[in-house]
Scaffold this active site. Sequence first.
Site, short mmCIF file in Angstrom:
data_model
loop_
_atom_site.label_atom_id
_atom_site.label_comp_id
_atom_site.label_asym_id
_atom_site.label_seq_id
_atom_site.Cartn_x
_atom_site.Cartn_y
_atom_site.Cartn_z
N TRP A 32 0.81 -1.23 0.00
CA TRP A 32 0.00 0.00 0.00
C TRP A 32 0.84 1.27 0.00
O TRP A 32 1.84 1.36 0.71
CB TRP A 32 -0.88 0.00 1.25
CG TRP A 32 -1.53 1.31 1.54
CD1 TRP A 32 -1.03 2.34 2.28
CD2 TRP A 32 -2.83 1.75 1.08
NE1 TRP A 32 -1.92 3.39 2.31
CE2 TRP A 32 -3.04 3.05 1.59
CE3 TRP A 32 -3.83 1.15 0.30
CZ2 TRP A 32 -4.21 3.76 1.35
CZ3 TRP A 32 -4.99 1.88 0.06
CH2 TRP A 32 -5.18 3.17 0.58
N MET A 33 0.38 2.27 -0.76
CA MET A 33 0.99 3.60 -0.74
C MET A 33 -0.11 4.66 -0.63
O MET A 33 -1.14 4.54 -1.29
CB MET A 33 1.74 3.81 -2.05
CG MET A 33 2.01 5.25 -2.43
SD MET A 33 2.45 5.40 -4.20
CE MET A 33 4.16 5.02 -4.11
N ASP A 35 -0.10 9.19 0.69
CA ASP A 35 0.50 10.52 0.43
C ASP A 35 1.98 10.55 -0.01
O ASP A 35 2.82 9.87 0.59
CB ASP A 35 0.49 11.37 1.71
CG ASP A 35 -0.81 11.36 2.43
OD1 ASP A 35 -1.75 10.72 1.96
OD2 ASP A 35 -0.88 11.99 3.50
N TRP A 59 -4.22 0.15 3.92
CA TRP A 59 -3.50 1.01 4.86
C TRP A 59 -3.18 0.23 6.14
O TRP A 59 -3.99 -0.59 6.60
CB TRP A 59 -4.38 2.22 5.17
CG TRP A 59 -3.69 3.32 5.91
CD1 TRP A 59 -2.98 4.35 5.37
CD2 TRP A 59 -3.63 3.51 7.33
NE1 TRP A 59 -2.49 5.16 6.35
CE2 TRP A 59 -2.88 4.66 7.57
CE3 TRP A 59 -4.14 2.80 8.43
CZ2 TRP A 59 -2.63 5.14 8.85
CZ3 TRP A 59 -3.88 3.27 9.71
CH2 TRP A 59 -3.13 4.43 9.91
N PHE A 94 3.61 9.17 10.14
CA PHE A 94 2.67 9.79 9.21
C PHE A 94 3.39 10.81 8.32
O PHE A 94 4.59 11.03 8.44
CB PHE A 94 1.52 10.44 9.99
CG PHE A 94 0.39 9.49 10.34
CD1 PHE A 94 0.59 8.11 10.37
CD2 PHE A 94 -0.88 9.98 10.64
CE1 PHE A 94 -0.45 7.23 10.68
CE2 PHE A 94 -1.94 9.11 10.95
CZ PHE A 94 -1.72 7.74 10.97
N SER A 95 2.61 11.49 7.49
CA SER A 95 3.18 12.34 6.45
C SER A 95 4.06 13.46 6.97
O SER A 95 3.89 13.95 8.09
CB SER A 95 2.06 12.93 5.60
OG SER A 95 1.54 11.93 4.78
N ARG A 162 -0.82 17.15 12.33
CA ARG A 162 0.04 16.30 11.49
C ARG A 162 0.43 16.95 10.15
O ARG A 162 -0.07 17.97 9.77
CB ARG A 162 -0.67 14.97 11.22
CG ARG A 162 -2.02 15.06 10.53
CD ARG A 162 -2.59 13.66 10.29
NE ARG A 162 -3.94 13.68 9.76
CZ ARG A 162 -5.05 13.71 10.49
NH1 ARG A 162 -4.99 13.72 11.82
NH2 ARG A 162 -6.23 13.75 9.91
N GLU A 217 -5.64 18.50 6.05
CA GLU A 217 -4.46 17.66 6.01
C GLU A 217 -3.44 18.21 5.00
O GLU A 217 -3.79 18.95 4.08
CB GLU A 217 -4.85 16.23 5.61
CG GLU A 217 -5.82 15.59 6.61
CD GLU A 217 -6.09 14.12 6.33
OE1 GLU A 217 -5.97 13.32 7.27
OE2 GLU A 217 -6.41 13.76 5.19
N TRP A 300 -9.56 8.09 -0.90
CA TRP A 300 -9.68 7.29 0.33
C TRP A 300 -10.93 6.41 0.29
O TRP A 300 -10.97 5.34 0.88
CB TRP A 300 -9.77 8.20 1.56
CG TRP A 300 -8.42 8.61 2.07
CD1 TRP A 300 -7.91 9.88 2.11
CD2 TRP A 300 -7.42 7.77 2.62
NE1 TRP A 300 -6.63 9.86 2.65
CE2 TRP A 300 -6.33 8.57 2.97
CE3 TRP A 300 -7.32 6.38 2.85
CZ2 TRP A 300 -5.15 8.06 3.55
CZ3 TRP A 300 -6.17 5.87 3.43
CH2 TRP A 300 -5.10 6.70 3.77
C1 FRU Z 1 -3.73 12.09 4.30
C2 FRU Z 1 -3.37 11.43 5.61
C3 FRU Z 1 -2.45 12.34 6.42
C4 FRU Z 1 -1.73 11.38 7.30
C5 FRU Z 1 -1.57 10.18 6.41
C6 FRU Z 1 -1.62 8.87 7.13
O1 FRU Z 1 -4.08 11.22 3.28
O2 FRU Z 1 -4.54 11.12 6.33
O3 FRU Z 1 -3.11 13.36 7.10
O4 FRU Z 1 -0.50 11.88 7.74
O5 FRU Z 1 -2.61 10.24 5.46
O6 FRU Z 1 -1.25 7.82 6.31
#
Ligand code: FRU
Length: 485
Positions: A32-33, A35, A59, A94-95, A162, A217, A300
């Site tokens: 899975w990939m 952001d 995810w 996370f990102s 985040r 985000e 998503w």
């Molecule tokens: C956006 C997000 C970010 C978070 C990441 C988690 O798509 O929800 O806010 O850091 O994905 O994988």
Amino acid sequence: MTPLERANQYQEEHRIAKEKKPVFHVTPPIGWMNDPNGFSIYQGKIHLFYQYHPYSDVWGPMHWGHCISDDFVNWKELPVALAPDQACDAAGCFSGSAAETVDGHALVYTGVKETTKEDGTKEVIQQQCLATGDGICYHKAKENPVISCEQLPEGFSREDFRDPKIWKEDDRYYLVAGNRDALGNGQVVLFTSENLKKWKYVSVLADNQGRYGSMWECPDFFALGEKHVLLVSPMDMQAEEDVFHNGNQSIALIGTYDREKSRLMEEQIVLLDAGTDFYATQTLQTQDGRRIMIAWMQSWDMLIQPPGQKWNGMMTIPRELELKEGVLYQNPVRELEKYRTDPVFCCNRKIAGTCAIPGVKGRVLDLTLEIVGGDFKHFTIQFAKDETHFTRVCYNRTREKIIFDRTYSGITRDVVCQRSMRIKKPLETLKLRLILDVFSAELFVNDGVQAMSSIFFTPPSAQDIVFSCDGTARVNLEKYRITLK
Ligand code: FRU
């Protein structure tokens, strides 16, 4: 074995053959990939990291995958860069983003920590962490988290804090991150630092005041032309007329930066892409001054990969952003042009009814079609076509709309297949540039005034392209295959 070693071993042992994947769009080696992260230039190379869960096609605990390129088009996979292996990021890395520093390549990411309280309820906190490396191996800072959630003003969410994006300006670092205010509304908070380790809260750079979705985000903030631009990806957006139909959607707030108040005075809001699959943008600036944007080309809510496919997720083609007379343009990076082969050109060709054009077929290509005249009302391009499948782009001239439709792409799930958009500033001629890469279509309208990006998983053997209209149309066409040497 450490979690990072395990992820790398898994990636090595389970890597999917290149032939089964898109040619020039970044995909995960396996699994899975989501952001794009850490999109940056370090020691002259373009680095792209991404949210990564190698172990499954959905995810899961987030790692950072990593790849590198000289030109945004031809990418090489590198070892996994980060794994959740510290107290402050045990629930996921996370990102985040990256910058070249005197100490090496700095990655700033969100460490997610989950604790179970005495009463059995779970508490999640998100804080910003630092890792530094040489372009391949990264070491997490012992000071982590470098921004604790306690540094946020009273009432701001500790759970939704985040996606730090960092940049350097006048010898200082700045960082924007997504957050929620006390009412749960999305906002972007700004921090500053001299050394990436000690950060100071500055301000709320922008907030949604209940207008655009909930949590914001993946913010990114930069000067473009005469203005400043904040890219942000709000969750839970409500549709308005023909925009914001995807729920989670990326937008640009364009305005003037009030440096005294450290606040963006927004003047315009633009939907970045009207296709089904586009989210979580991030940019970098090249040495020649171009601002390049990349995004996750997936939604998503719509997971449509065919059963048994062991990789899931891809990036868009990196796009050059420009702001000219208040209009935001996005176009594929110019480096793509050096991979064009097998050209086909047509000038002022008449299309009546349905026709194919010799040499115009394939699933990995760059096609520009300019509709210069005719008496038609509807014009359609069908691609990725065989006897049972096709995906199409339709132009409704009377309603000045463009419709993307993947209903017949072979999809077997009950998901959204169509998106439409009203053409901004319609002209006498319509220019469509379509970039296909096996499982995706990215459409750029009128030199990048609008874009629409979507994925579809039609068997790669469906190669035909057909043009049709309900009258006559006159077109100029330019088509190339994209071939990585
Ligand atoms: C956006 C997000 C970010 C978070 C990441 C988690 O798509 O929800 O806010 O850091 O994905 O994988």
